[in-house]
Write a protein that holds these residues in place. Structure first.
Motif, PDB file in Angstrom:
ATOM      1  N   ALA A 193       0.932  -1.277  -0.058  1.00  0.00           N
ATOM      2  CA  ALA A 193       0.235  -0.069  -0.099  1.00  0.00           C
ATOM      3  C   ALA A 193       0.950   1.402   0.113  1.00  0.00           C
ATOM      4  O   ALA A 193       0.592   2.080  -0.789  1.00  0.00           O
ATOM      5  CB  ALA A 193      -0.985  -0.161   1.130  1.00  0.00           C
ATOM      6  N   VAL A 194       2.020   1.294   0.817  1.00  0.00           N
ATOM      7  CA  VAL A 194       2.848   2.439   0.951  1.00  0.00           C
ATOM      8  C   VAL A 194       3.519   2.430  -0.520  1.00  0.00           C
ATOM      9  O   VAL A 194       3.523   3.778  -1.057  1.00  0.00           O
ATOM     10  CB  VAL A 194       3.786   2.228   2.042  1.00  0.00           C
ATOM     11  CG1 VAL A 194       4.971   3.548   1.907  1.00  0.00           C
ATOM     12  CG2 VAL A 194       3.090   2.405   3.378  1.00  0.00           C
ATOM     13  N   GLU A 195       3.985   1.583  -0.998  1.00  0.00           N
ATOM     14  CA  GLU A 195       4.661   1.906  -2.231  1.00  0.00           C
ATOM     15  C   GLU A 195       3.770   2.230  -3.367  1.00  0.00           C
ATOM     16  O   GLU A 195       4.038   3.134  -4.239  1.00  0.00           O
ATOM     17  CB  GLU A 195       5.019   0.159  -2.760  1.00  0.00           C
ATOM     18  CG  GLU A 195       5.685   0.328  -4.190  1.00  0.00           C
ATOM     19  CD  GLU A 195       6.256  -1.139  -4.567  1.00  0.00           C
ATOM     20  OE1 GLU A 195       6.796  -1.139  -5.665  1.00  0.00           O
ATOM     21  OE2 GLU A 195       5.982  -1.922  -3.711  1.00  0.00           O
ATOM     22  N   GLU A 196       2.358   1.988  -3.417  1.00  0.00           N
ATOM     23  CA  GLU A 196       1.336   2.182  -4.290  1.00  0.00           C
ATOM     24  C   GLU A 196       1.101   3.766  -4.171  1.00  0.00           C
ATOM     25  O   GLU A 196       0.970   4.641  -4.954  1.00  0.00           O
ATOM     26  CB  GLU A 196       0.077   1.352  -4.185  1.00  0.00           C
ATOM     27  CG  GLU A 196      -1.125   1.892  -5.335  1.00  0.00           C
ATOM     28  CD  GLU A 196      -2.199   0.802  -4.976  1.00  0.00           C
ATOM     29  OE1 GLU A 196      -2.856   0.299  -5.868  1.00  0.00           O
ATOM     30  OE2 GLU A 196      -2.476   0.684  -3.629  1.00  0.00           O
ATOM     31  N   LEU A 197       0.883   4.113  -3.061  1.00  0.00           N
ATOM     32  CA  LEU A 197       0.492   5.290  -2.465  1.00  0.00           C
ATOM     33  C   LEU A 197       1.531   6.322  -2.833  1.00  0.00           C
ATOM     34  O   LEU A 197       1.616   7.588  -3.405  1.00  0.00           O
ATOM     35  CB  LEU A 197       0.221   5.512  -1.118  1.00  0.00           C
ATOM     36  CG  LEU A 197      -1.334   5.110  -0.788  1.00  0.00           C
ATOM     37  CD1 LEU A 197      -1.549   4.868   0.698  1.00  0.00           C
ATOM     38  CD2 LEU A 197      -2.408   5.975  -1.372  1.00  0.00           C
ATOM     39  N   ASP A 198       2.929   5.889  -2.647  1.00  0.00           N
ATOM     40  CA  ASP A 198       4.147   6.674  -2.896  1.00  0.00           C
ATOM     41  C   ASP A 198       4.231   6.801  -4.526  1.00  0.00           C
ATOM     42  O   ASP A 198       4.437   7.986  -4.907  1.00  0.00           O
ATOM     43  CB  ASP A 198       5.303   6.280  -2.427  1.00  0.00           C
ATOM     44  CG  ASP A 198       5.432   6.214  -0.946  1.00  0.00           C
ATOM     45  OD1 ASP A 198       4.748   6.988  -0.379  1.00  0.00           O
ATOM     46  OD2 ASP A 198       6.205   5.618  -0.195  1.00  0.00           O
ATOM     47  N   ALA A 305      -7.313   6.205 -11.739  1.00  0.00           N
ATOM     48  CA  ALA A 305      -6.329   5.646 -10.551  1.00  0.00           C
ATOM     49  C   ALA A 305      -6.504   5.957  -9.173  1.00  0.00           C
ATOM     50  O   ALA A 305      -6.481   5.497  -8.138  1.00  0.00           O
ATOM     51  CB  ALA A 305      -4.849   5.802 -10.870  1.00  0.00           C
ATOM     52  N   ILE A 306      -6.690   7.527  -9.037  1.00  0.00           N
ATOM     53  CA  ILE A 306      -6.684   8.049  -7.571  1.00  0.00           C
ATOM     54  C   ILE A 306      -8.204   7.520  -6.943  1.00  0.00           C
ATOM     55  O   ILE A 306      -8.107   7.271  -5.540  1.00  0.00           O
ATOM     56  CB  ILE A 306      -6.747   9.679  -7.760  1.00  0.00           C
ATOM     57  CG1 ILE A 306      -5.494  10.084  -8.087  1.00  0.00           C
ATOM     58  CG2 ILE A 306      -7.372  10.289  -6.216  1.00  0.00           C
ATOM     59  CD1 ILE A 306      -5.197  11.600  -8.531  1.00  0.00           C
ATOM     60  N   ARG A 307      -9.291   7.493  -7.948  1.00  0.00           N
ATOM     61  CA  ARG A 307     -10.448   7.149  -7.157  1.00  0.00           C
ATOM     62  C   ARG A 307     -10.578   5.677  -6.834  1.00  0.00           C
ATOM     63  O   ARG A 307     -11.064   5.265  -5.873  1.00  0.00           O
ATOM     64  CB  ARG A 307     -11.750   7.374  -8.376  1.00  0.00           C
ATOM     65  CG  ARG A 307     -12.047   8.849  -8.304  1.00  0.00           C
ATOM     66  CD  ARG A 307     -13.042   9.147  -9.519  1.00  0.00           C
ATOM     67  NE  ARG A 307     -13.560  10.558  -9.465  1.00  0.00           N
ATOM     68  CZ  ARG A 307     -14.287  11.024 -10.387  1.00  0.00           C
ATOM     69  NH1 ARG A 307     -14.789  10.427 -11.371  1.00  0.00           N
ATOM     70  NH2 ARG A 307     -14.552  12.435 -10.434  1.00  0.00           N
ATOM     71  N   LYS A 312     -10.613   1.697  -2.530  1.00  0.00           N
ATOM     72  CA  LYS A 312      -9.905   0.473  -2.115  1.00  0.00           C
ATOM     73  C   LYS A 312      -9.590   0.471  -0.451  1.00  0.00           C
ATOM     74  O   LYS A 312      -9.804  -0.599   0.112  1.00  0.00           O
ATOM     75  CB  LYS A 312      -8.549  -0.077  -2.826  1.00  0.00           C
ATOM     76  CG  LYS A 312      -7.964  -1.329  -2.295  1.00  0.00           C
ATOM     77  CD  LYS A 312      -6.868  -1.684  -3.182  1.00  0.00           C
ATOM     78  CE  LYS A 312      -5.633  -0.916  -3.073  1.00  0.00           C
ATOM     79  NZ  LYS A 312      -4.516  -1.319  -3.862  1.00  0.00           N
ATOM     80  N   HIS A 313      -9.307   1.636  -0.118  1.00  0.00           N
ATOM     81  CA  HIS A 313      -9.061   1.859   1.106  1.00  0.00           C
ATOM     82  C   HIS A 313      -9.962   2.431   2.030  1.00  0.00           C
ATOM     83  O   HIS A 313      -9.893   2.511   3.323  1.00  0.00           O
ATOM     84  CB  HIS A 313      -7.865   2.789   1.385  1.00  0.00           C
ATOM     85  CG  HIS A 313      -6.521   2.186   0.769  1.00  0.00           C
ATOM     86  ND1 HIS A 313      -5.701   0.983   1.414  1.00  0.00           N
ATOM     87  CD2 HIS A 313      -5.809   2.227  -0.296  1.00  0.00           C
ATOM     88  CE1 HIS A 313      -4.679   0.932   0.752  1.00  0.00           C
ATOM     89  NE2 HIS A 313      -4.538   1.516  -0.069  1.00  0.00           N
ATOM     90  N   GLY A 314     -11.149   2.566   1.333  1.00  0.00           N
ATOM     91  CA  GLY A 314     -12.249   3.251   1.860  1.00  0.00           C
ATOM     92  C   GLY A 314     -12.428   4.494   2.559  1.00  0.00           C
ATOM     93  O   GLY A 314     -12.575   5.039   3.647  1.00  0.00           O
ATOM     94  N   VAL A 315     -11.625   5.185   1.847  1.00  0.00           N
ATOM     95  CA  VAL A 315     -11.377   6.934   2.253  1.00  0.00           C
ATOM     96  C   VAL A 315     -11.584   7.899   1.041  1.00  0.00           C
ATOM     97  O   VAL A 315     -11.907   7.208   0.045  1.00  0.00           O
ATOM     98  CB  VAL A 315      -9.989   7.014   2.787  1.00  0.00           C
ATOM     99  CG1 VAL A 315      -9.683   6.184   4.007  1.00  0.00           C
ATOM    100  CG2 VAL A 315      -8.765   6.895   1.543  1.00  0.00           C
ATOM    101  N   LEU A 316     -11.986   9.123   1.279  1.00  0.00           N
ATOM    102  CA  LEU A 316     -12.203  10.049   0.487  1.00  0.00           C
ATOM    103  C   LEU A 316     -10.822  10.439  -0.443  1.00  0.00           C
ATOM    104  O   LEU A 316      -9.651  10.419   0.101  1.00  0.00           O
ATOM    105  CB  LEU A 316     -12.590  11.317   0.970  1.00  0.00           C
ATOM    106  CG  LEU A 316     -13.876  11.142   1.504  1.00  0.00           C
ATOM    107  CD1 LEU A 316     -14.219  12.647   2.143  1.00  0.00           C
ATOM    108  CD2 LEU A 316     -15.095  10.976   0.621  1.00  0.00           C
ATOM    109  N   ALA A 324      -1.436   7.552   3.509  1.00  0.00           N
ATOM    110  CA  ALA A 324      -0.244   7.101   3.233  1.00  0.00           C
ATOM    111  C   ALA A 324       0.599   7.787   4.549  1.00  0.00           C
ATOM    112  O   ALA A 324       1.471   6.686   4.780  1.00  0.00           O
ATOM    113  CB  ALA A 324       0.370   7.921   2.090  1.00  0.00           C
ATOM    114  N   ASP A 325       0.380   8.755   5.186  1.00  0.00           N
ATOM    115  CA  ASP A 325       1.401   9.076   6.187  1.00  0.00           C
ATOM    116  C   ASP A 325       1.035   8.106   7.414  1.00  0.00           C
ATOM    117  O   ASP A 325       1.887   7.491   8.171  1.00  0.00           O
ATOM    118  CB  ASP A 325       0.997  10.450   6.844  1.00  0.00           C
ATOM    119  CG  ASP A 325       1.314  11.581   5.893  1.00  0.00           C
ATOM    120  OD1 ASP A 325       2.277  11.417   5.085  1.00  0.00           O
ATOM    121  OD2 ASP A 325       0.900  12.725   5.846  1.00  0.00           O
TER     122      ASP A 325
END
Length: 549
Positions: A193-198, A305-307, A312-316, A324-325
């Protein structure tokens, strides 16, 4: 100090008002006169558990009121404060027992529970006797009694502080280990997840901007042709050309029109300026509608991609940066977890060593205090005709806690070589009374405003031994208050204040009462205790001799 007791309709007591004094207060009377009833009534108002049926026959309810003087610093003040009850230099306890068994209590005219009464009673009264399971015979309190005798409070504080520190460290280590276990369960997810978000690196507000650009690009294809047509209609082949022709024609004949064309010519000039601005704006709009179809694909690809990641993470979408933080923090904790665990383990080991050192010092202090207490009790036992008895303060290891690692128990052996054991199990009635008295004399310096009651603690002794018992009770009462229920004339003669418990029969009703005795009445009462029912002059002489000391 217990100042007064009022009893109404309790057992065979109809009405009784007693005013006690500092020093040694003795209560005497024939067997069955009601001395135990007086103690039962006092125990009732203090919340002690005793007889179930206390209300006098024929009465609707029984009531006991006890009044105590509370000096500054008395332990009862703390109990009152914790219970939210009125406080002052006087404490009034009142308890009522109805015929149906309901019990209601008041402290300083405020309703309270039996639990609060019992907490107060622990600071007000100590009862000692052959059936005492609340005081010296209770092994649960022996460690505290030894600690008070030893007077090593700083060592106790050090142990408590070390235990609390050690407990905090253990909890912190346990929490960290549990957290590390949980984080490790999701390590693969975290790293992905961190790799994907970064890699995506979304910015706050970016999703809104991309959506706006996408809609503009999609709409541009639909409006661009109409905007181009509008530009042509405004150009040289349209409005601009027609207005130019009109202006040239008017200007060509204006010098022959005697000025009537000046205003229209000026208006057309202004219209040309506005038309030029309009054409410029339409041209700019048309230029803005020019885009590369590949740009639309790129915008849509990033927007989707952003949406997708947000779903997937259930956030806005705008919260992806904060997510990510958070995930990076967990991953960092995972990467640093072993080091943190090692640090916490080292800190815990240090606090465990500090506790062990403090507890060992406290154990040594207790052993030294135990030796002193054993010697002090032995010195008290000799005058009580128990010089062959052995009192021993036993210290054994127990589970560690805020009070250290020691279990303390007072044990006795009635004869050299005989097996030792708990006070209540080894000593006989008379021996037990004297053991308790000797121990109480040694511990008396630790008392602070507590009224001590001894219930027939002189049973089974007489002569010089009874005299020794009485003198030690008087010594205990010198700086406080002691109540003694006794059948011993030697003990009664040493009292500073003397009451006789009497049983009376009137109109077929038996009642018990307590009367204060004058000096002359004391002589007769002690003579009765010496001689029995028939008081002789010899008995009176013996009583006078006892009173004279």
């Amino acid at each position: 100090m217990l100042r007064s007791v009022e009893i109404r309709d309790m057992l065979i007591i109809d009405r009784l008002d007693l005013d006690f004094q500092p020093g040694l207060n003795v209560l005497t009377g024939e067997t069955g006169a009601g001395k135990s009833i007086l103690l039962d009534s006092l125990g009732f108002v203090l919340g002690w558990r005793g007889r179930a049926e206390l209300v006098r026959s024929g009465a609707d309810q029984g009531e006991v009121v006890a009044v105590f003087d509370l000096p500054e610093g008395h332990a009862a003040h703390r109990v009152l404060a914790e219970a939210g009850l009125p406080d002052g230099d006087e404490l009034i306890l009142r308890r009522v027992n109805s015929r149906d068994g309901r019990k209601t209590a008041w402290v300083n005219d405020r309703r309270c529970s039996g639990e609060v009464l019992r907490a107060l009673s622990d600071t007000l009264i100590e009862l000692h006797g052959q059936h005492d399971d609340r005081g010296l015979l209770d092994p649960k309190g022996h460690r505290a009694l030894l600690d008070a005798f030893g007077a090593y409070a700083p060592l106790q504080d050090r142990v408590r502080d070390a235990w609390r520190d050690m407990s905090r460290r253990r909890k912190a280590l346990s929490v960290a280990e549990a957290a590390l276990i949980e984080v490790r369960k999701e390590e693969e997810f975290l790293r992905h997840a961190v790799e994907e978000l970064d890699k995506l690196a979304p910015e706050p507000g970016e999703e809104t901007d991309l959506d706006t650009r996408r809609r503009m690009m999609q709409g541009a294809e639909r409006i661009r042709d109409d905007v181009a047509k509008a530009l042509n209609a405004l150009g040289t082949d349209g409005a601009e050309g027609a207005m130019g022709d009109a202006l040239r024609w008017l200007e060509g004949v204006s010098d022959k029109a005697e000025g009537v064309l000046d205003a229209p010519i000026d208006a057309l000039g202004r219209a040309f300026a506005e038309l030029s601005d309009a054409m410029s704006g339409v041209e700019n709009a048309l230029d803005g509608l020019q885009f590369n179809p590949h740009d639309l694909e790129e915008v849509e690809e990033r927007l989707f991609a952003i949406r997708a990641v947000a779903r997937k993470h259930g956030v806005l979408p705008d919260d992806l940066g904060a997510l990510a933080d958070e995930l990076r923090t967990k991953l960092h904790a995972l990467d640093q977890g072993d080091a943190d665990i090692h640090r916490l383990q080292s800190e815990l080991k240090a606090t465990e060593a500090a506790f062990a050192t403090a507890a060992e010092a406290l154990t040594e202090a207790r052993k030294e205090a135990a030796k002193r207490l054993d010697l002090a009790v032995a010195a008290e036992l000799a005058p009580l005709k128990m010089e062959r008895a052995v009192f021993h303060t036993q210290i054994t290891p127990t589970d560690a806690g805020t009070e250290g690692v020691d279990l303390v128990a007072f044990t006795v052996a009635t004869n050299p070589g005989a097996p030792s054991g708990p006070l209540a199990k080894i000593a006989s009635g008379g021996e037990l009374s004297r053991f308790l008295l000797a121990l109480k004399v040694c511990l008396s310096q630790q008392q602070d405003g507590v009224t001590m009651i001894f219930d027939e603690i002189d049973r089974g002794v007489g002569g010089a031994t009874a005299d020794a018992v009485g003198r030690r009770l008087a010594a205990l009462a010198a700086d406080g208050q002691v109540l003694v229920v006794t059948h011993s004339p030697q003990v009664a003669a040493l009292g500073a204040h003397h009451w006789r418990v009497e049983k009376r029969v009137a109109d077929g009703m038996t009642t018990s009462t307590v009367v204060p005795l004058s000096a002359a009445e004391r002589i007769d009462e002690i003579a009765r205790m010496v001689a029995g029912d028939t008081i002789t002059e010899e008995a009176r002489g013996a009583a006078k001799a006892l009173l004279a000391g």
